[in-house]
Design a protein around this motif. Sequence first.
Motif, PDB file in Angstrom:
ATOM      1  N   GLU A   1      -9.511  -4.622   6.896  1.00 40.43           N
ATOM      2  CA  GLU A   1      -9.136  -3.772   5.769  1.00 40.43           C
ATOM      3  C   GLU A   1      -9.575  -2.331   6.000  1.00 40.43           C
ATOM      4  OE1 GLU A   1     -10.950  -5.693   2.473  1.00 40.43           O
ATOM      5  OE2 GLU A   1      -9.373  -7.206   2.270  1.00 40.43           O
ATOM      6  N   ALA A   2     -10.759  -2.173   6.593  1.00 41.22           N
ATOM      7  CA  ALA A   2     -11.246  -0.823   6.894  1.00 41.22           C
ATOM      8  C   ALA A   2     -10.379  -0.169   7.960  1.00 41.22           C
ATOM      9  CB  ALA A   2     -12.707  -0.890   7.359  1.00 41.22           C
TER      10      ALA A   2
ATOM     11  N   ASP B   1      -7.251   0.963   6.266  1.00 38.05           N
ATOM     12  CA  ASP B   1      -7.501   2.187   5.510  1.00 38.05           C
ATOM     13  C   ASP B   1      -7.507   3.398   6.429  1.00 38.05           C
ATOM     14  OD1 ASP B   1      -7.744   0.803   3.146  1.00 38.05           O
ATOM     15  OD2 ASP B   1      -9.942   0.664   3.231  1.00 38.05           O
TER      16      ASP B   1
ATOM     17  N   ARG C   1       0.827  -1.209   0.000  1.00 38.17           N
ATOM     18  CA  ARG C   1       0.000   0.000   0.000  1.00 38.17           C
ATOM     19  C   ARG C   1       0.865   1.263   0.000  1.00 38.17           C
ATOM     20  NH1 ARG C   1      -5.290  -0.908   2.022  1.00 38.17           N
ATOM     21  NH2 ARG C   1      -5.553   1.359   1.780  1.00 38.17           N
TER      22      ARG C   1
ATOM     23  N   GLY D   1      -4.860   6.393   6.322  1.00 36.30           N
ATOM     24  CA  GLY D   1      -5.380   7.729   6.073  1.00 36.30           C
ATOM     25  C   GLY D   1      -5.001   8.736   7.128  1.00 36.30           C
TER      26      GLY D   1
END
Length: 394
Positions: A381-382, A385, A350, A389
Motif C-alpha cells: 500500500e505504501a 501511495d 484510487r 504520488g
Amino acid sequence: MSPKTLEAEWIARADLAALVAALGPGTVRWVGGAVRDTLLGKPVHDIDAATTLEPAEVVTRLGAAKIRSVPTGIEHGTVTAILEGGPVEITTLRHDVSTDGRRATVKFANDWQDDAARRDFTINALYADPSSGEVFDWFGGLEDLETGRVRFIGDARERIREDHLRILRYYRFQARFGAALDAASERACIELAPTMKGLSRERVGWELQNLLAIADPVATVQRMYDGGVLGVVLPEASDAGMEALAAVVAKEREAGLPPSPLRRLAALLPADEKVAAQVASRLRLSTANKKRLVAAARRSGTPSDPHVLAYRLGREAAIDRLLLAGQDPAALSGWEIPVLPLKGGEIVARGVAAGPEVARILQAVEERWIGEGFPPRERVEALLDAELGARKPV
C-alpha cells in the motif's frame, strides 16, 4: 531370486484371481515387466497378461464375470480389464506376419513360445503361470537378469529391423537394468541407428524422455553419443552438453531432487532459445514443456535470487535454471511463491482511469515489491501511495 517361481504379494490379489477365473484355467499368464521386476525384487506398477483367447472372447468372458473392459488396442489384440487394484492389459498371443520398422502386421496365435519370440529382449519374454507361479523362459532371460545383461531375442539386427524404436529401448533398458554389456546388441544398435530417422517424432520424444528419467543415465547416454546413436535423434547434443548432463544429474542427487527428464534434455542442448524451441517442436513436447525447455535455455542470465526466479518462471523452471547454472536450489525448498496483494481495481478506486495507466502502475509496484523481497500488504500500500504520488498531473 528363485530361478523358476514367481513369488509376490500382488499375485495373490483377489481381483486378479477373479480375472483369471473369468478367462479360464490355462488361458492366461502374466508377462513382461511385472514378471521381470518381481524377479528383481523391484516394485511392480503395471501388470500385463497374455492369453490364448482372441479379443472378442476376452471381452465376452470378462463381461459374463461382471468385469468391465476397454478395447484399448483391440486391432492388435489388446483388451484392458478395469480392476479394483488397477487396470490389466490382456493381449492375445501373436506372431508377426510382416514389419516395416515402425509397425507390425500380426496374426493371432496360440503358441506361448511364438509369442515370446516376437518380443524385444530376453528379460521381457518371461511368462508366469497365475496359479503355480511357474516361470517360463525360452531365451535365457532368467540368466540375463542374474548377470544384468540386456540382450535382444535371437538376431539383434532382425529385432531392430522389426521396430527401429527398439534401439532407444535397448539403451533405456541398459541404463535401468544393465550391469554387463552385450556387444552384439550394442553393435547392432550403432549400425542401424540411421533407421530411426523414419520413426514418428512422438515415439522418439517419449522414449528419449523415459531414458533421461532413469536415476543415472549418464554412462549410457555417453555411449549413445560416442557411438553416433544420440546424434540421429538429437543432433544438437555436443561434448559440452554431455558434460552439462553429468553435472545436472550430480546436482539433482546432491539436492535430493527426483530425476527430471526435461531438465536433463535441456542440459544436452546449447543455451539457445531458438534451438530449444525447435527441439521441443520436433519431439512434439506439450506447450507447457516447450515453454519450460525454452526457459531453461536462458540460463546464462540466471538472477542471483532464487525467489525472484521462481516468482517469474515458476518453481520447476526456476530449479531447472539454478541447477543448469550450477546454483543451489535449497532456498526454494518449502518456499511458497507469493501473490502480489494488489489488484487493478484498487488502483481504479484510487482515481486512475481504467486502461494502460493502471497496468503501468501495477507493474511498477510489482517490480518494487519484488525488489524488496515480497513484503506484506502494508508495504505494498505504501508503494502504491508512492507511485500514485509521483504521477504527473493530467
